[in-house]
Design a protein around this motif. Structure first.
Motif, PDB file in Angstrom:
ATOM      1  N   ASP A  79       0.861  -1.184   0.000  1.00  0.00           N
ATOM      2  CA  ASP A  79       0.000   0.000   0.000  1.00  0.00           C
ATOM      3  C   ASP A  79       0.897   1.234   0.000  1.00  0.00           C
ATOM      4  O   ASP A  79       1.618   1.496   0.968  1.00  0.00           O
ATOM      5  CB  ASP A  79      -0.918  -0.018   1.223  1.00  0.00           C
ATOM      6  CG  ASP A  79      -2.052   0.977   1.116  1.00  0.00           C
ATOM      7  OD1 ASP A  79      -1.810   2.114   0.668  1.00  0.00           O
ATOM      8  OD2 ASP A  79      -3.195   0.626   1.490  1.00  0.00           O
ATOM      9  N   GLN A 413      -5.537   5.874  -5.933  1.00  0.00           N
ATOM     10  CA  GLN A 413      -6.452   5.290  -4.946  1.00  0.00           C
ATOM     11  C   GLN A 413      -7.690   4.854  -5.731  1.00  0.00           C
ATOM     12  O   GLN A 413      -8.680   5.571  -5.838  1.00  0.00           O
ATOM     13  CB  GLN A 413      -6.788   6.313  -3.852  1.00  0.00           C
ATOM     14  CG  GLN A 413      -5.668   6.530  -2.844  1.00  0.00           C
ATOM     15  CD  GLN A 413      -4.388   7.065  -3.462  1.00  0.00           C
ATOM     16  OE1 GLN A 413      -4.384   8.149  -4.055  1.00  0.00           O
ATOM     17  NE2 GLN A 413      -3.296   6.327  -3.358  1.00  0.00           N
ATOM     18  N   LEU A 415     -10.133   2.831  -5.521  1.00  0.00           N
ATOM     19  CA  LEU A 415     -11.474   2.607  -4.972  1.00  0.00           C
ATOM     20  C   LEU A 415     -12.369   3.829  -5.135  1.00  0.00           C
ATOM     21  O   LEU A 415     -13.591   3.713  -5.106  1.00  0.00           O
ATOM     22  CB  LEU A 415     -11.359   2.217  -3.492  1.00  0.00           C
ATOM     23  CG  LEU A 415     -12.555   1.516  -2.846  1.00  0.00           C
ATOM     24  CD1 LEU A 415     -12.907   0.226  -3.575  1.00  0.00           C
ATOM     25  CD2 LEU A 415     -12.277   1.237  -1.375  1.00  0.00           C
ATOM     26  N   ALA A 454      -0.016   1.996  -6.245  1.00  0.00           N
ATOM     27  CA  ALA A 454      -1.375   2.016  -5.708  1.00  0.00           C
ATOM     28  C   ALA A 454      -1.391   2.026  -4.189  1.00  0.00           C
ATOM     29  O   ALA A 454      -0.539   1.419  -3.530  1.00  0.00           O
ATOM     30  CB  ALA A 454      -2.166   0.811  -6.222  1.00  0.00           C
ATOM     31  N   SER A 456      -4.391   2.909  -0.633  1.00  0.00           N
ATOM     32  CA  SER A 456      -5.798   2.955  -0.225  1.00  0.00           C
ATOM     33  C   SER A 456      -6.198   4.253   0.451  1.00  0.00           C
ATOM     34  O   SER A 456      -7.363   4.640   0.427  1.00  0.00           O
ATOM     35  CB  SER A 456      -6.075   1.806   0.750  1.00  0.00           C
ATOM     36  OG  SER A 456      -5.355   1.997   1.966  1.00  0.00           O
ATOM     37  N   GLY A 468      -9.799  -2.385  -4.439  1.00  0.00           N
ATOM     38  CA  GLY A 468      -9.210  -1.351  -5.280  1.00  0.00           C
ATOM     39  C   GLY A 468      -8.936  -1.854  -6.683  1.00  0.00           C
ATOM     40  O   GLY A 468      -9.189  -1.157  -7.671  1.00  0.00           O
ATOM     41  N   TYR A 501      -0.285  -2.629  -7.499  1.00  0.00           N
ATOM     42  CA  TYR A 501      -0.351  -2.965  -6.082  1.00  0.00           C
ATOM     43  C   TYR A 501       0.801  -3.852  -5.612  1.00  0.00           C
ATOM     44  O   TYR A 501       0.933  -4.115  -4.414  1.00  0.00           O
ATOM     45  CB  TYR A 501      -1.667  -3.669  -5.763  1.00  0.00           C
ATOM     46  CG  TYR A 501      -2.741  -2.758  -5.228  1.00  0.00           C
ATOM     47  CD1 TYR A 501      -2.680  -2.287  -3.919  1.00  0.00           C
ATOM     48  CD2 TYR A 501      -3.811  -2.361  -6.016  1.00  0.00           C
ATOM     49  CE1 TYR A 501      -3.665  -1.446  -3.422  1.00  0.00           C
ATOM     50  CE2 TYR A 501      -4.807  -1.533  -5.525  1.00  0.00           C
ATOM     51  CZ  TYR A 501      -4.728  -1.064  -4.213  1.00  0.00           C
ATOM     52  OH  TYR A 501      -5.692  -0.240  -3.707  1.00  0.00           O
TER      53      TYR A 501
END
Length: 561
Positions: A79, A413, A415, A454, A456, A468, A501
């Motif tokens: 992350d 991010q 998501l 990437a 969160s 995500g 990621y």
């Protein structure tokens, strides 16, 4: 068989019975499609990747054999932008993140207050702006639940706070209190505070909140690490090493956890740039870096927050926001760091070998940061500092190609790139359709040659990498097709999203020599998934779960059957 053989000691761990996403770059620059293979591990490092029959000769009689059972083995997720200590402390306080209604929030606050009668302040957070009319909760709501003790609850993105009348009274905030330069007090018609404080205005009350104890912060880090392991995250970059309202400085928390061996994950710390100061703070940051390299923790990055968020109109935009009628306002958001200071600080920090991690959400903030990085490149030449810009909600098309030209990574991010109430009700109407179409341009950034990494931003949003990845591919929230895809031309392939990621974030964390791909010689930081998302329909990516997580070949999470 791909084999790293430095001795004749046998492997002590074997993964078999599924496919492997290696994360190694293919012709497209993203990770290749998964391969049919087994993986042997010895003493915490990947020994070999190849046919199971060939690997059996490398495996000792007491080796542990993990049957993937048709699932996928992948590098541990990393992350690149997260706030674990703050999120962990929130989990242990008045946590509103599991509620989605005003009644749910108030019931949670009431329950917490009743269960903590000796708490001087009621603190916590996790509320979402879209639950409230116009995104603004009121002090009257909290007064009805907790009239006698001060309450401060940060929203899920950390850019606003909900307070009651007692908190405002103790802080001396009333109709005569001016807005700070970097924030806004939302007000009633008579000028009195309504109970929502935006950005820097939070500090007017937060400075009076008792700070969590070091023991609470330590417990928060431990809880956060356990939760992230359960989601397959084996390394991260903490995007705010410093103090946060109600929280102590997390620098010593990490240093002590690393020194004691409690920190099992690999962590890069981004030292907070105080926007109230200028370049005179640089020697302090150099000194902090000197003491911030302990075990698995390396505080080698500087975090500069250039702007706010679009929902409260503090994201820094090239053109003004619209009002509810669609007319231009006089507000184009805030640049928290004066561009002149930014242009002076960035080349100096770059020359000192710091990685720079920017919060840049609006298109003006993105341009201001890229302009400063261009000056740094001209002054210092190329280097391996690996700077990155996070969030990138709106990027002007003229600036897309500059990421690759300047070697700046795009920290996404994913998501957030979907239709949901905060987007559809509090953002798109005030950007306008033309500018809204520029949001989260992951596909355009990839096509322009930008390196994608990437994160969160947890506790702002879920730290589940698979969710995500689902949104990056589908541009829809997991488990729902109620809304059409959000500008689907900006979607990524599944391999691109997985690479961001894994190998991408490993690169940004300067951990790519040891992690981020499944290759002989690298650390066995690995995740076992309960299915192979590459083999199923894209709309089911988000239903994938983590079965096991390994750090240095040791299981740090196993899901109970």
């Amino acid at each position: 068989m791909d084999h790293d053989d430095h001795s004749h000691r046998p492997a002590d761990l074997l993964f078999r019975g599924g496919r492997i996403f290696t994360g190694k770059s293919g012709s497209t620059g993203s990770g290749e499609e998964p391969v049919e293979a087994a993986v042997a591990v010895r003493a915490g490092r990947i020994l070999a990747l190849g046919d199971e029959h060939d690997l059996r000769e490398l495996v000792g009689p007491r080796a542990e054999v993990i049957d993937l059972d048709g699932g996928l083995l992948a590098p541990g997720f990393q992350d690149a932008h997260v706030h674990p200590v703050v999120a962990g402390v929130q989990l242990l306080r008045c946590d509103l993140s599991q509620q989605r209604s005003i009644d749910g929030y108030l019931a949670t606050v009431a329950r917490y207050a009743a269960g903590h009668p000796d708490a001087e302040w009621i603190c916590g957070g996790g509320w979402s702006m879209d639950v409230f009319p116009d995104g603004i909760p009121t002090r009257a709501m909290l007064d009805a639940i907790v009239p006698d003790r001060p309450v401060l609850l940060t929203n899920r993105d950390g850019h606003g706070a909900w307070v009651n009348s007692r908190a405002l009274e103790l802080a001396g905030v009333d109709r005569r209190t001016p807005d700070p330069a970097d924030g806004r007090i939302e007000r009633e018609s008579d000028g009195n505070p309504i109970g929502t404080l935006q950005e820097g205005a939070m500090d007017l009350v937060a400075r009076h909140v008792p700070v969590a104890t070091p023991a609470e912060a330590r417990a928060g880090l431990i809880a956060a690490q356990e939760y992230l392991f359960s989601l397959g995250v084996t390394a991260w970059q903490d995007a705010m090493i410093g103090t946060f309202p109600g929280n102590p400085d997390n620098f010593p928390v990490y240093v002590e956890a690393a020194r004691e061996g409690i920190l099992k994950a690999r962590v890069v710390g981004a030292l907070w740039w105080d926007r109230r100061r200028g370049t005179e703070q640089i020697p302090d940051l150099v000194e902090r870096r000197l003491h911030g390299r302990v075990g698995r923790f390396n505080a080698t990055t500087i975090k500069i927050m250039q702007d706010g968020i679009a929902e409260n109109f503090t994201a820094s935009m090239l053109e003004p926001y619209l009002d509810a009628c669609g007319c231009a306002t006089a507000n184009a958001g805030l640049s928290f760091v004066d561009p002149a200071v930014l242009r002076a600080a960035v080349p100096e920090l770059d020359a000192l070998g710091f990685q720079l991690h920017f919060h840049a959400l609006g298109d003006r903030a993105v341009r201001e940061v890229l302009d400063a990085l261009e000056l740094a490149r001209a002054a210092n030449g190329g280097n391996d500092n690996r700077h990155h810009l996070a969030h990138l909600q709106v990027v002007h098309p003229d600036d897309l190609k500059r990421f690759a030209e300047l070697g700046a990574a795009a920290n996404i991010q994913a998501l957030w790139a979907a239709h949901e109430p905060q987007m559809d009700e509090l953002t798109i109407p005030f950007l306008g359709q033309e500018r809204a179409a520029l949001q989260y341009p992951f596909g355009d950034l990839a096509r322009a040659g930008a390196r994608l990494v990437a994160g969160s931003d947890w506790s702002v949003s879920s730290p589940n990498p698979l969710w995500g990845i689902h949104v990056a591919v589908n541009r829809q929230v997991p488990h729902s097709t109620a809304h059409p895809p959000f500008y689907p031309e900006q979607s990524l392939t599944l391999a691109q999203a997985f690479t961001a990621y894994t190998a991408g974030s490993a690169w940004i964390n300067h951990l790519d020599a040891e992690t981020g791909t499944v290759e002989p010689g690298k650390c066995a930081d690995l995740v076992v998934l309960d299915r192979d998302p590459f083999a199923g329909p894209p709309e089911e990516i988000g239903a994938t779960h983590v079965r096991m997580t390994f750090v240095d070949g040791r299981a740090v999470h196993t899901t109970a059957n």
